[in-house]
Write an enzyme that holds these catalytic residues in place. Structure first.
Site, short mmCIF file in Angstrom:
data_model
loop_
_atom_site.label_atom_id
_atom_site.label_comp_id
_atom_site.label_asym_id
_atom_site.label_seq_id
_atom_site.Cartn_x
_atom_site.Cartn_y
_atom_site.Cartn_z
N LYS A 31 -4.41 -17.98 54.01
CA LYS A 31 -4.60 -18.20 55.60
C LYS A 31 -4.19 -16.88 56.18
CE LYS A 31 -4.80 -22.92 56.97
NZ LYS A 31 -3.86 -24.01 57.49
N ARG A 69 -5.32 -30.09 52.90
CA ARG A 69 -4.53 -29.17 53.59
C ARG A 69 -3.79 -29.36 54.64
NH1 ARG A 69 -5.52 -22.79 52.25
NH2 ARG A 69 -3.59 -22.18 53.45
N GLU A 86 10.26 -25.69 56.91
CA GLU A 86 9.06 -25.83 56.13
C GLU A 86 8.97 -26.24 54.69
OE1 GLU A 86 5.98 -25.07 57.12
OE2 GLU A 86 6.30 -23.77 59.12
N ASN A 90 0.39 -29.51 57.89
CA ASN A 90 0.58 -29.53 59.26
C ASN A 90 1.77 -30.45 59.78
OD1 ASN A 90 -0.76 -26.99 59.85
ND2 ASN A 90 -2.70 -28.26 59.72
N LYS A 134 2.49 -26.41 47.66
CA LYS A 134 1.41 -25.65 48.52
C LYS A 134 0.42 -25.34 47.54
CE LYS A 134 0.12 -22.89 51.95
NZ LYS A 134 0.50 -22.14 53.29
N HIS A 186 9.40 -20.74 65.16
CA HIS A 186 8.52 -21.74 64.47
C HIS A 186 9.08 -22.95 63.57
CE1 HIS A 186 4.77 -22.89 63.05
NE2 HIS A 186 4.98 -22.82 61.79
N HIS A 221 3.50 -30.11 62.96
CA HIS A 221 3.08 -28.87 63.70
C HIS A 221 2.44 -29.26 64.98
CE1 HIS A 221 3.85 -26.85 59.87
NE2 HIS A 221 3.61 -25.87 60.35
N HIS A 234 3.59 -26.89 67.83
CA HIS A 234 2.81 -26.12 68.69
C HIS A 234 2.82 -26.22 70.21
CE1 HIS A 234 -0.12 -25.31 64.91
NE2 HIS A 234 1.00 -24.65 64.70
N GLU A 287 -9.23 -26.10 54.14
CA GLU A 287 -8.83 -27.28 55.04
C GLU A 287 -9.89 -28.19 55.64
OE1 GLU A 287 -5.29 -26.24 57.62
OE2 GLU A 287 -5.94 -27.60 58.72
N ARG A 333 -15.22 -4.93 54.29
CA ARG A 333 -15.62 -6.44 53.73
C ARG A 333 -14.66 -7.12 52.83
NH1 ARG A 333 -20.95 -4.17 54.43
NH2 ARG A 333 -21.48 -4.61 56.40
N1 GLY Z 1 0.71 -23.34 56.72
C1 GLY Z 1 -0.40 -23.96 56.71
C2 GLY Z 1 -1.31 -23.79 55.70
O1 GLY Z 1 -1.15 -22.78 54.97
O2 GLY Z 1 -2.34 -24.45 55.45
#
Ligand code: GLY
Length: 371
Positions: free
Chosen positions: A145, A243, A187, A247, A229, A268, A250, A254, A239, A123
């Protein structure tokens, strides 16, 4: 040279990102203080392990820290259920305890997979991100993430689980191929484009130096990206709003990645760079920003020797309608409506669901015809 630190002030989940040359040699000194017993489990990208693992284990040994290592195949295909099972079962075989620490030593694939394993193991266990690609140093290792891909798409299963620390050794970027470095740079450019015009200007001047190997320029590019970031993640960790700015580019990316089968045809970060150019083109057609903005984005990508047009993706691409369909699986779909990140100018992006699909279709049609 002293290391550069970016702090991510997330209350009891706060941590430091240590950026510098030779950080790997100080890993024992940096990780030692958070250990409850002198032992770590390292999950490494097999290719990275061949190049750099001995330096990491020697540094840990030097601080009296024992390490067990699991090396996994390089590549996006590793980020799947089977390897998640392998990592978790291996951690159970080692009898890791809740107080132990697992180290993710590799690029975004290893960081996301190991972070997710750490999130679900007993956990939740602590983990250290040691990102070895530019993309991982500026994006995926920061912000918590974690996750894996499924047959339905990328990153559709995962958890928010913040690392205990991030150790970004800039020297490790020296063994990246130029293509991988530039993909990660997609990025970096994104941060300037989404929220920091002076940083984008700095990149226009110093980006080529960073690509050529200049250490100070690389440290500054990684520092600024991590700072931006961190600022965004602290405002919106899970998010719910801001946040999503991360993207930028993106939604297009995608769709292009899905259309190219997540293959070597398009990395990517290359898709992010092309996606940023398309997002700015769409913004200009919607009258949100001037036509100079998309031209400036494309000029910078060209100056960096990066892909900026759909015609630079090898092989055939589907038509605009099929690409728009592929955007439908994007995690940014809300009540069936696509959310886009649009821009009012360089460094001024915002999230909106109010983008006319006909404008997106015309941008894609023109891009597919090389106009
Ligand atoms: N790569 C996008 C984020 O971490 O929200």
């Amino acid at each position: 040279m002293t290391d550069t630190i970016v702090h991510v002030p997330l209350g009891e989940r706060a941590y430091d990102i240590t950026i510098g040359s030779g950080v790997i040699g100080r890993a024992g000194h940096l990780i030692g203080p958070v250990l409850k017993r002198p032992r770590v489990a390292i999950v490494a990208d097999a290719h990275v392990a061949r190049l750099h693992l001995d330096k990491l284990t020697a540094a840990l040994d030097g601080s009296g820290i024992a390490s067990d290592v699991l090396a996994l195949p390089q590549g996006e295909a590793t980020k799947n259920w089977a390897h998640l099972t392998e990592v978790v079962e291996w951690m159970l075989d080692l009898r890791l305890e809740r107080g132990d620490v697992v180290v993710a030593f590799g690029g975004g694939v290893i960081g996301d997979l190991v972070g997710f394993a750490a999130a679900v193991f007993r956990r939740g266990i602590r983990f250290v991100q040691m990102p070895t690609s530019l993309l991982a140093q500026v994006d995926s290792s920061v912000g918590g993430k974690t996750g894996i891909n499924t047959r339905h798409g990328k990153n559709l299963v995962g958890a928010f689980h913040q690392p205990t620390m991030v150790l970004a050794d800039i020297d490790l970027l020296n063994t990246l191929t130029p293509r991988d470095f530039l993909a990660g740079y997609g990025e970096v450019a994104k941060y300037g484009l989404l929220g920091n015009a002076p940083f984008f200007e700095w990149l226009e001047t110093h980006g080529p130096k960073a690509a050529a190997g200049d250490l100070d320029a690389r440290i500054e590019a990684v520092r600024m990206s991590c700072q931006m970031k961190s600022d965004i993640v602290v405002r919106d960790e899970t998010e719910q709003g801001d946040r999503a700015l991360l993207n930028l580019g993106h939604t297009f990316c995608h769709a292009l990645e899905a259309a190219t089968g997540y293959s070597d045809r398009l990395l990517h970060g290359e898709g992010v760079a092309i996606g940023c150019a398309l997002a700015f083109e769409t913004s200009a057609r919607l009258g949100l920003c001037s036509q100079e903005a998309p031209s400036r984005v494309r000029d910078h990508l060209q100056a960096m020797g990066m892909k900026r047009d759909l015609s630079q993706i090898p092989g055939d691409l589907p038509d605009a309608d099929a690409l728009i369909d592929l955007m439908g699986q994007d995690k940014k779909v809300e009540a069936g409506k696509l959310r886009f990140i649009m821009a009012r100018g360089i460094g001024d992006a915002f999230v909106t669901s109010d983008v006319d699909a006909d404008v997106v279709r015309s941008v894609l049609n023109d891009a597919l015809q090389g106009r």
